[in-house]
Design an enzyme around this catalytic site. Structure first.
Site, short mmCIF file in Angstrom:
data_model
loop_
_atom_site.label_atom_id
_atom_site.label_comp_id
_atom_site.label_asym_id
_atom_site.label_seq_id
_atom_site.Cartn_x
_atom_site.Cartn_y
_atom_site.Cartn_z
N ASP A 110 0.84 -1.20 0.00
CA ASP A 110 0.00 0.00 0.00
C ASP A 110 0.87 1.25 0.00
O ASP A 110 2.02 1.19 0.44
CB ASP A 110 -0.83 0.13 1.29
CG ASP A 110 -1.64 -1.09 1.59
OD1 ASP A 110 -1.96 -1.83 0.66
OD2 ASP A 110 -1.92 -1.28 2.79
N1 URA Z 1 -1.02 -5.97 3.98
C1 URA Z 1 -1.49 -4.71 3.97
O1 URA Z 1 -2.50 -4.41 4.62
N2 URA Z 1 -0.83 -3.80 3.22
C2 URA Z 1 0.28 -4.08 2.53
O2 URA Z 1 0.85 -3.20 1.89
C3 URA Z 1 0.76 -5.39 2.55
C4 URA Z 1 0.09 -6.32 3.29
#
Ligand code: URA
Length: 246
Positions: A110
């Site tokens: 993310d």
């Molecule tokens: N889980 C998440 O919530 N975000 C990420 O970027 C990777 C795994």
């Protein structure tokens, strides 16, 4: 994993696929004497060559046999080519954006997640690193908004946790508790926003998230600062990620 026999390609096609420019640029470079083949000035853009025969401005071609990198993704960058905001690709040489096959991230982190990310143009390697059947775990360091309530480790490991909007339970995941708001979580699959949604499913909220490991490869061992990367071959990467059992 970049082990295919090297095929001779048209000189102009080779250079355009490596992101150097358009075919018409190659014609200009030939005219200006900027390209040599086996040490002789190139004269024909259609000549079939292998990458190691070619020098452009006296330099060997940049990663002509495939490109794989480990990267420390900083916060506030997006794993996409098109979305708004600062893209991860801004941290790499611009020429790499024009390469074919295209570079892409192995899974996504993310915008608000930092940490270890692999980028490759090798589709087979990408699959090996993401498929749950290939058993390459991903480990996350998580900072939580609220103290743990004591039920999380069991709920994450029993293989029954269902995320909002889904029907299939998550694969068992291992939680290691460092203190009441700091944990590590090892996942064996990669669903959308998985870590954040797993903690939401047990009534908590993730405040900060970093991917610290891909398989056996640890972000700390790479010595990469946020935004830095290292190139390596697919074979080298697999040795780091998955050391062979002795
Ligand atoms: N889980 C998440 O919530 N975000 C990420 O970027 C990777 C795994």
């Amino acid at each position: 994993m970049n082990t295919k026999p090297v095929k001779a390609e048209r000189l102009d096609k080779l250079l355009t696929c490596l992101g150097y420019g358009l075919r018409k640029d190659v014609r200009f470079w030939i005219k200006d004497g900027l390209i040599t083949i086996d040490g002789e000035p190139a004269s024909n853009p259609a000549k079939k060559v292998t990458p190691d025969q070619v020098l452009l401005m006296e330099k060997p071609l940049d990663h002509p046999y495939g490109l794989t990198l480990i990267y420390h993704k900083p916060l506030d960058t997006v794993c996409s080519r098109k979305e708004d905001g600062r893209l991860i690709y801004a941290d790499f040489p611009e020429r790499w954006i024009g390469r074919k096959p295209a570079l892409s991230s192995v899974g996504r982190l993310d915008k608000e997640t930092s940490g270890l990310l692999i980028i490759t143009d090798d589709g087979q390697l990408n699959h090996q690193l993401t498929s749950p059947k290939k058993h390459i775990s991903k480990t996350y360091a998580v900072t939580l908004d609220r103290p743990l309530n004591g039920t999380e480790a069991e709920k994450f490991s029993d293989g029954k946790l269902i995320l909002e909007g889904e029907e299939k339970p998550c694969l068992p995941a291992e939680l290691t508790i460092h203190d009441e708001t700091h944990v590590s979580l090892v996942l064996h699959e990669g669903r959308y926003h998985q870590v954040r949604r797993m903690f939401a499913a047990v009534g908590n909220h993730v405040e900060a998230l970093q991917r610290t490991h891909i398989g056996a490869l640890a972000l700390d061992d790479t010595a990469l600062a946020p935004g830095e990367y290292k190139t390596l071959t697919g074979e080298e990467l697999m040795i780091l990620v998955k050391p062979s059992p002795i």
